[in-house]
Scaffold this active site. Structure first.
Site, PDB file in Angstrom:
ATOM      1  N   SER A  64     -50.272   2.250  22.554  1.00 12.33           N
ATOM      2  CA  SER A  64     -50.628   2.028  23.960  1.00 12.33           C
ATOM      3  C   SER A  64     -50.972   0.587  24.310  1.00 12.33           C
ATOM      4  O   SER A  64     -51.082   0.261  25.490  1.00 12.33           O
ATOM      5  CB  SER A  64     -51.810   2.914  24.341  1.00 12.33           C
ATOM      6  N   TYR A 241     -59.401   3.495  28.351  1.00 12.65           N
ATOM      7  CA  TYR A 241     -59.414   4.894  28.792  1.00 12.65           C
ATOM      8  C   TYR A 241     -60.770   5.259  29.357  1.00 12.65           C
ATOM      9  O   TYR A 241     -61.351   4.504  30.130  1.00 12.65           O
ATOM     10  CB  TYR A 241     -59.025   5.844  27.643  1.00 12.65           C
TER      11      TYR A 241
HETATM   12  N1  GLN Z   1     -47.379   6.727  21.913  1.00  5.45           N
HETATM   13  C1  GLN Z   1     -48.687   7.302  22.108  1.00  5.45           C
HETATM   14  C2  GLN Z   1     -48.594   8.517  22.993  1.00  5.45           C
HETATM   15  O1  GLN Z   1     -47.886   8.476  23.950  1.00  5.45           O
HETATM   16  C3  GLN Z   1     -49.583   6.258  22.696  1.00  5.45           C
HETATM   17  C4  GLN Z   1     -50.962   6.775  22.972  1.00  5.45           C
HETATM   18  C5  GLN Z   1     -52.031   5.739  22.723  1.00  5.45           C
HETATM   19  O2  GLN Z   1     -51.874   4.754  22.012  1.00  5.45           O
HETATM   20  N2  GLN Z   1     -53.189   5.995  23.278  1.00  5.45           N
HETATM   21  O3  GLN Z   1     -49.215   9.523  22.768  1.00  5.45           O
END
Ligand code: GLN
Length: 415
Positions: A64, A241
């Site tokens: 992410s 988040y």
């Molecule tokens: N590729 C991961 C997903 O889509 C990324 C999520 C993350 O790093 N928080 O679940």
């Protein structure tokens, strides 16, 4: 060779290596192979110098963390308003894979949760997913200043287990936020998450945002200043988040985490930082990464909203000479410095007096400060007091006041 910055980073790693807890992500099966003890940190200044400690060159998937940079690429391509029609700006207060669509607009809450990131990936320029994938990889590589590779195992592993992301993509398609097809957007998005980086790469990428979109190592203008500013802003409000509010209070730097265990943080005009440690907390943020950046911010007072020390007077001297009066200024003239100069000028401003502002020891004048000084010169001209700047190194940029005037200069005519 050791240097004081790397030494401080090494000490920080040592202090936070005892922080335990957290789980390595395993919902994407390939991620479970990460070594929970890997721990690295890097800092790159906006002048391109690099400082590292621990496993700063161990590769891991960006996950992410990529979202902030792909958002910058999308904003750079389309402009903020076009992107804003499809992706919002507000923290969702929910987990990264939450179903967070705004009720009236149907936009995902922000580009850093999965729903918003999938839409953002679909906005990257390119005709079809293959071209968009290439554009994302090229864009992320430009941010890092080297060719980044994709981890195919992680890519396949996430495609196979990515039903929740596909569901999110269908919802955004249904609401009208997602342009194009679900499978295409997912391919671009999952591919982007599978790009391999190191803590040092993240630090350079962060430094590029902190440097107005110009990579300090390669000199490439990867995105414009406006796009870099937008990415940093959304990192400051939504980057961690459901921990974003507490993060802003405790650390006070724009940042972005990923389930691979990486976190990027940036201090505008100063540096970027990358941290890597795979065990994650409940929100999906690296436990040691969070602890380390909290400690670093506290120890070195990096919080962007920390109270700076009392403003120092920019007036080095103020004295009469044969031709009138000379006020010598020093350092950077920002609003609060200019305000003090205005006060000095107004106190001096008498009929017929000529005041020379000696700017030879001034390093920079901020736009608002220059306009304030120019407007004051205009005002004082009304009482027949002349203000003129000696500007041997050309720090005055001839910015116009509301009335159209500029700060008069004797030497140097601006850059
Ligand atoms: N590729 C991961 C997903 O889509 C990324 C999520 C993350 O790093 N928080 O679940």
């Amino acid at each position: 060779v050791s240097d004081p910055v790397s030494d401080a980073l090494a000490q920080l790693l040592e202090e936070t290596s005892s922080v335990s807890g957290g789980e390595v992500a395993d919902y994407i099966p390939e991620l479970a192979n990460a070594d929970p003890d890997d721990h690295g940190i890097a800092l790159v200044s906006v002048l391109g110098r690099t400082y590292t400690a621990g496993d700063a060159s161990t590769p891991f998937t960006i996950q992410s963390v990529s979202k902030a940079f792909v958002y910058a690429l999308a904003v750079d391509e389309h402009g903020l308003e076009v992107v804003a029609e499809r992706v919002g700006f507000e923290p969702s207060g929910e987990s990264y894979n939450a179903i967070s669509l705004e009720e009236d607009s149907g936009r995902p809450a922000n580009p850093l949760i999965n729903a918003g990131a999938i839409v953002t990936s679909a906005l990257v320029p390119g005709d079809g997913p293959a071209a968009q994938r290439a554009a994302v990889e090229a864009g992320l590589s430009a941010f890092a200043g080297r060719d980044l590779a994709v981890n195919d195992e992680v890519f396949r592993s996430e495609v196979e287990t990515g039903d929740r992301n596909r569901a999110l993509a269908y919802l955004t398609k249904w609401s009208g936020a997602l342009p194009g097809e679900v499978d295409d957007a997912i391919e671009v998005y999952v591919r982007q998450c599978s790009v391999m980086v190191t803590a040092e790469d993240l630090a350079i990428m962060g430094a590029t945002l902190a440097n107005g979109g110009r990579n300090p190592r390669t000199g490439e203008q990867v995105v414009g200043e406006e796009a870099a500013q937008a990415a940093l802003s959304i990192m400051a409000t939504c980057g961690m988040y459901d921990h974003s509010g507490e993060w802003m209070v405790r650390v006070g730097l724009p940042a972005k985490s990923g389930v691979g265990g990486g976190i990027v943080a940036a201090q505008p005009a100063q540096f970027g930082i990358g941290v890597y440690s795979p065990p994650l907390d409940e929100q999906g943020n690296s436990v040691r990464g969070v602890a380390g950046l909290e400690a670093l911010s506290r120890e070195f007072r990096l919080h962007l909203l920390a109270h700076p020390d009392e403003p120092r007077s920019p007036v080095e001297s103020s004295r009469s000479d044969d031709d009138g009066h000379v006020v010598a200024l020093r350092g950077e003239i920002d609003f609060i410095a200019a305000e003090q100069v205005v006060h000095e000028l107004e106190t001096l401003g008498a009929d017929g007096l000529t005041i020379r502002l000696d700017l030879s020891a001034v390093t920079r004048i901020r736009p608002a400060a220059e306009r304030l000084l120019a407007a004051t010169a205009e005002d004082l001209a009304g009482s027949r007091c002349t203000v003129v700047a000696d500007d041997p190194s050309g720090v005055v940029e001839q910015r116009r006041t509301a009335r159209g005037g500029v700060l008069p200069t004797t030497t140097g005519s601006g850059r």
